[in-house]
Design an enzyme around this catalytic site. Structure first.
Site, mmCIF file in Angstrom:
data_model
loop_
_atom_site.group_PDB
_atom_site.id
_atom_site.type_symbol
_atom_site.label_atom_id
_atom_site.label_comp_id
_atom_site.label_asym_id
_atom_site.label_seq_id
_atom_site.Cartn_x
_atom_site.Cartn_y
_atom_site.Cartn_z
ATOM 1 N N HIS A 25 31.878 21.103 43.821
ATOM 2 C CA HIS A 25 31.070 22.025 43.028
ATOM 3 C C HIS A 25 30.611 21.331 41.748
ATOM 4 C CE1 HIS A 25 33.509 24.523 45.663
ATOM 5 N NE2 HIS A 25 32.639 25.502 45.496
ATOM 6 N N HIS A 259 25.581 24.722 42.915
ATOM 7 C CA HIS A 259 26.858 25.393 42.678
ATOM 8 C C HIS A 259 27.974 24.819 43.554
ATOM 9 C CE1 HIS A 259 29.707 28.702 41.815
ATOM 10 N NE2 HIS A 259 30.049 28.523 43.077
ATOM 11 N N GLU A 404 48.644 45.794 39.506
ATOM 12 C CA GLU A 404 49.544 44.980 40.333
ATOM 13 C C GLU A 404 49.088 43.527 40.462
ATOM 14 O OE1 GLU A 404 49.969 49.264 41.704
ATOM 15 O OE2 GLU A 404 48.286 47.906 41.291
ATOM 16 N N HIS A 466 51.547 56.025 51.425
ATOM 17 C CA HIS A 466 52.620 55.443 50.622
ATOM 18 C C HIS A 466 53.787 54.928 51.458
ATOM 19 C CE1 HIS A 466 50.356 57.049 47.350
ATOM 20 N NE2 HIS A 466 51.287 56.808 46.449
#
Length: 666
Positions: A25, A259, A404, A466
């Site tokens: 890159h 890129h 999280e 859950h």
């Protein structure tokens, strides 16, 4: 020091290495070279002669695809990365892999590449610095006093984890965190306007950051002034937005074509011409090496001055010095913590066992810190008397918020900073949200600890959203991680001992509901799998393999099978990964190949159990999503009953005998 020539050198080295590898890159390397060089030459506290000196500034290349930019810096600053290493960019066993890898290249603080995670790693580094500086610094003697820098791009800013990390950094006012944003407004697909038009600066201001803008990404003076301004504000993290041109100097500048692909030989030649660069390929001119050599005494002085400060600290504060050295090692002596194996007098959820055991360990080892994604009292991971982490105070209990992914990446950074043993926690089902961070823990082979409670359909009424079904399989599929699902308090203690005496990450998966405390469990759980209730005959009729809340069920089934004249062995398998690395002799002693009648019992998917039960075996598992119902109802309707285990045991005994007869006929 010829700054312009040095920056051109970095740019050409990057372009040529990528061209030689035919992969890489170049765009970010060419565009961000001035800001990276300015940081490294004028601000970064580092010593190439000792890349690991403790009070160095940490530099994280969050935009890890720009790895050649970092390798070029490491090369010209004499970190031991040679010309030949650059020429082997992205090649097998090279010190210059496609993305920066911790433990492979000196000077690489953390493995990066998954966009945005590096920013969260940097937040972890900065938080660790704050914890240690608050603990050990004295008004007249500072031995922990450094900054954390991250370099990121538009892609990092689009990822949700960056916002999570930036949010908690602003909340905690981590003023020694500085992020340089290479704003070139180009991604692989084209202009960022296709998918990203937000005002990144205003977003970060809203999150509590100081935002500084540099309109000329080629101006060393503007960039340096911005970094100076950022360092001066230690009450807020700082974002320096630097407007750059992707692929600067090449014919492909400003386009997505540079890129993620080499420029091409002709364009590299044009780059050299545009930069008036005449040095031979992969060579560094004497003007550049001499200029860097002039910086060497200053860089070495950073460490020598720190060594003097530590020496003075040792004289003035000998007890604190000894404690500082202990924290730097961050090693736990479990020989003096044998009480963690004490068995409670009544049924106890393993999350409750975990809370008690964690606190016994944490009381003797104050470098343990951690917390939960807003579930600390449910996960039961509160360190008693540890205090809360906030913008105003430094405590051991970190409130990560409902973030999280950032939480997992932060504890990776905290561990890699040194001086701490971090953990984090959430519900097992939400491990999905931080899987990418767990994967990076395993890839780097670091002992991050993930405490995951509410481990099964025992979650009950919360229902299928859950109730974890496939999460154990997901975790076990990650190479290099230990997934420990203990059956009682003693096995939970073994999980902690294994986690913090090893060098790989551990997921400790814990029950919500109370579990029986078993007389037959113990430290043999450290083998990953072991016999907890053996057959009376030398060769059992059937082997029941289980873990977690289902181990007691298997033991009960064994007793009822015995009444029917069937001799069973029960094996606890709390950690497959540990069992699989034991000797073949040991594994054979636990699961003899002569016994093909086997039943695996676990309230999760069956996939990973077939390597143990084989073609003749059976799995008492759950391969569908759950439903909203009380835990006892869920276990019964899902087949986790003594009667069903007995039924499957008889079925596999029959199948095994039939298969044996067929083999005999052959």
């Amino acid at each position: 020091m010829d700054d312009k020539l040095t920056i051109s050198t970095i740019r050409v080295l990057c372009a040529e290495a990528i061209e030689k590898a035919n992969s890489g890159h170049p765009g970010i390397c060419l565009g961000a070279a001035p800001m990276a060089y300015t940081l490294w030459s004028r601000h970064l506290k580092h010593n190439p002669k000792n890349p690991n000196f403790f009070d160095r500034d940490r530099f994280v290349l969050s935009a890890g695809h720009g790895s050649m930019l970092l390798y070029s810096l490491l090369h010209i600053f004499d970190y031991g990365l040679t010309k030949e290493d650059l020429m082997r960019f992205r090649q097998y066993t090279s010190k210059t892999p496609g993305h920066p890898e911790y433990g492979v290249t000196a000077g690489v603080e953390v493995s990066t590449g998954p966009l945005g995670q590096g920013v969260a790693n940097a937040v972890g580094f900065a938080l660790a610095e704050r914890i240690l500086s608050e603990k050990f610094n004295k008004p007249d003697c500072k031995i922990v006093d450094h900054y954390t820098y991250a370099l990121c791009g538009d892609g990092c800013m689009m990822e949700g984890i960056e916002n999570e990390a930036a949010s908690i950094a602003g909340t905690l006012k981590l003023g020694k965190l500085i992020v340089l944003y290479d704003s070139n407004k180009i991604t692989i697909e084209g202009s960022t306007d296709l998918a990203f038009t937000e005002d990144v600066g205003k977003r970060h201001e809203a999150l509590g950051w100081q935002v500084i803008r540099v309109v000329d990404g080629e101006s060393i003076e503007q960039i340096s002034a911005a970094i100076t301004l950022a360092k001066a504000d230690t009450t807020r993290p700082s974002l320096i937005i630097v407007d750059t041109t992707i692929g600067y100097g090449s014919p492909l500048a400003g386009t997505c074509k540079c890129h993620g692909a080499p420029l091409g030989a002709a364009n590299v030649a044009e780059l050299r011409k545009a930069l008036s660069y005449k040095v031979k390929p992969f060579e560094v001119s004497s003007q550049v090496t001499d200029g860097i050599a002039e910086l060497a005494p200053t860089l070495a002085k950073y460490e020598s001055e720190w060594n003097k400060a530590v020496k003075a600290y040792k004289t003035k504060y000998p007890e604190d010095y000894e404690e500082f050295m202990r924290w730097r090692k961050a090693e736990i002596d479990f020989d003096v913590l044998d009480s963690i194996y004490d068995m409670p007098s009544k049924d106890e959820a393993t999350r409750a066992s975990s809370q008690r055991i964690l606190n016994i360990i944490a009381e003797k080892n104050p470098f343990i810190v951690g917390g939960s994604a807003d579930l600390a009292t449910s996960n039961m991971v509160v360190i008693s008397g540890g205090g809360d982490m906030s913008a105003e105070s430094v405590g051991r209990n970190i409130h990560f918020g409902i973030r999280e992914h950032a939480m997992g990446a932060m504890i990776n950074g905290m561990y890699l900073h040194g001086g701490l043993l971090p953990f984090c926690a959430t519900f097992t089902v939400f491990s999905d949200y931080m899987k990418a961070a767990i994967r990076m823990s395993a890839l780097m082979n670091i002992p991050a600890v993930y405490i995951l409670s509410h481990d099964s359909i025992g979650v009950g009424e919360d229902g299928p959203t859950h109730q974890p079904i496939e999460q154990l399989e997901m975790l076990r599929s990650i190479p290099g991680i230990k997934v420990f699902r203990p059956a009682d308090s003693k096995e939970t203690a073994a999980a902690y001992e294994s986690a913090w005496t090893g060098k790989s990450p551990t997921a400790i998966v814990l029950s919500r509901q109370g579990l029986k405390q078993l007389d037959c469990t113990g430290t043999d759980a450290l083998y990953g799998g072991y016999i907890v209730s053996d057959s009376e005959k030398e060769t059992p009729d059937v082997i029941l393999i289980s873990n977690g809340s289902e181990l007691a069920l298997s033991i009960e089934a064994k007793e009822k099978l015995k009444a029917e004249g069937i001799d069973a062995r029960v094996v606890s398998m709390p950690c497959m990964e540990l069992f699989d690395i034991q000797t073949q002799k040991y594994r054979e002693s636990v699961l003899p190949s002569s016994v093909r009648a086997r039943v695996a019992v676990e309230a999760g998917r069956s996939t990973s159990w077939y390597k143990y039960v084989g073609l003749d075996g059976e799995c008492c598992c759950i391969d569908r999503f759950g439903m909203s119902a009380p835990a006892s109802v869920m276990f019964e309707i899902s087949g986790f009953t003594v009667d069903n285990v007995i039924k499957l045991a008889k079925k596999t005994i029959k199948a095994s005998a039939k298969a044996a007869a067929a083999r005999d006929d052959e």
